[in-house]
Design an enzyme around this catalytic site. Structure first.
Site, PDB file in Angstrom:
ATOM      1  N   LYS A  87       0.855  -1.191   0.000  1.00  0.00           N
ATOM      2  CA  LYS A  87       0.000   0.000   0.000  1.00  0.00           C
ATOM      3  C   LYS A  87       0.890   1.239   0.000  1.00  0.00           C
ATOM      4  O   LYS A  87       1.758   1.398   0.862  1.00  0.00           O
ATOM      5  CB  LYS A  87      -0.899  -0.046   1.244  1.00  0.00           C
ATOM      6  CG  LYS A  87      -2.127   0.836   1.177  1.00  0.00           C
ATOM      7  CD  LYS A  87      -3.031   0.542   2.372  1.00  0.00           C
ATOM      8  CE  LYS A  87      -4.287   1.365   2.348  1.00  0.00           C
ATOM      9  NZ  LYS A  87      -5.056   1.223   3.599  1.00  0.00           N
TER      10      LYS A  87
HETATM   11  O1  G3P Z   1      -7.659   2.293   5.447  1.00  0.00           O
HETATM   12  C1  G3P Z   1      -8.005   3.463   4.792  1.00  0.00           C
HETATM   13  C2  G3P Z   1      -9.385   3.987   5.107  1.00  0.00           C
HETATM   14  O2  G3P Z   1     -10.333   2.976   4.969  1.00  0.00           O
HETATM   15  C3  G3P Z   1      -9.476   4.770   6.386  1.00  0.00           C
HETATM   16  O3  G3P Z   1     -10.789   4.919   6.853  1.00  0.00           O
HETATM   17  O4  G3P Z   1     -12.398   5.460   8.636  1.00  0.00           O
HETATM   18  O5  G3P Z   1      -9.989   6.149   8.892  1.00  0.00           O
HETATM   19  O6  G3P Z   1     -11.459   7.285   7.261  1.00  0.00           O
HETATM   20  P1  G3P Z   1     -11.177   6.016   7.979  1.00  0.00           P
END
Ligand code: G3P
Length: 218
Positions: A87
């Site tokens: 990633k």
């Molecule tokens: O892993 C990346 C993404 O899904 C992060 O989500 O909930 O931290 O905005 P969030």
């Protein structure tokens, strides 16, 4: 449509895997820190533990922000298990690293995508997945799902192989709308997937079936 779980929590990953609908896992440095996983040896061991649980892709994020560092880290991560997807953040050196890994046949996930232009650049560089963060766009009153629609149109126009991985999913309606638009993958919390199964009429209907059965059968 693939379902990924967005966590580094082994118990939740196991629970999602046991449900039988899990296609992979995404992690990020914040999620690893939340589980208290620190130091390179522990981080690598944790990725191995995740790979042992799931049948599918496991995104492991690099910390470096320069090309050489991303390549160095990405190669260590990719060597852990064939399920590992490197990633990489959407920055200039990240695009170069996407191209490097694409040329070597290593799967990549370009993260922190907030515009169609960023998704196009990642696809041009050969990313396996792009991760538009729909929840974080919604958080700032911007149309997260509209971004998924734009990327879908662009990728279809040119038959890019890059898969759209809708990330930062917060609730079941995000999943349903991503499915309607044609996102290839969603990644979110277990709670959002579990919520897809719930309906009050199902609960009421089941209670009535069981009560009628009990009455008829003494
Ligand atoms: O892993 C990346 C993404 O899904 C992060 O989500 O909930 O931290 O905005 P969030």
């Amino acid at each position: 449509m693939k379902f990924f779980i967005d966590t580094a929590n082994l118990a939740q990953i196991k629970e999602a895997q046991d449900l039988g609908v899990l296609d992979g896992v995404t992690t990020n440095p914040s999620l690893m820190a939340k589980e208290g996983i620190t130091g390179q040896a522990n981080v690598l061991a944790h990725y191995r533990a995740i790979c042992d649980i799931v049948d599918g892709d496991v995104s492991a994020e690099v910390i470096s922000t320069d090309f050489e560092g991303m390549v160095r880290e990405g190669e260590i991560l990719a060597a852990l298990d064939e399920k590992i997807v490197v990633k990489i953040p959407m920055i200039k050196d990240g695009v170069k690293a996407l191209k490097y890994f694409s040329n070597k046949g290593v799967k990549t996930n370009c993260t922190l995508i907030f515009s169609a232009g960023q998704a196009l650049m990642a696809a041009k560089a050969g990313a396996s997945y792009v991760s538009p963060f729909i929840g974080r766009l919604d958080d700032i009153s911007t149309d997260g799902l509209g971004l998924i629609e734009s990327i879908r149109l662009i990728f279809d126009n040119y038959a890019f192989d890059t898969e759209i991985l809708a990330a930062s999913v917060r609730h079941p309606m995000h999943i349903i709308e991503c499915a309607q638009i044609g996102a290839d993958v969603i990644t979110g919390p277990l709670s959002a997937m579990e919520a897809l199964m719930k309906h009050p009429l199902t609960d009421i209907g089941l209670a009535k079936f069981l009560a009628d059965h009990a009455k008829a059968n003494g």
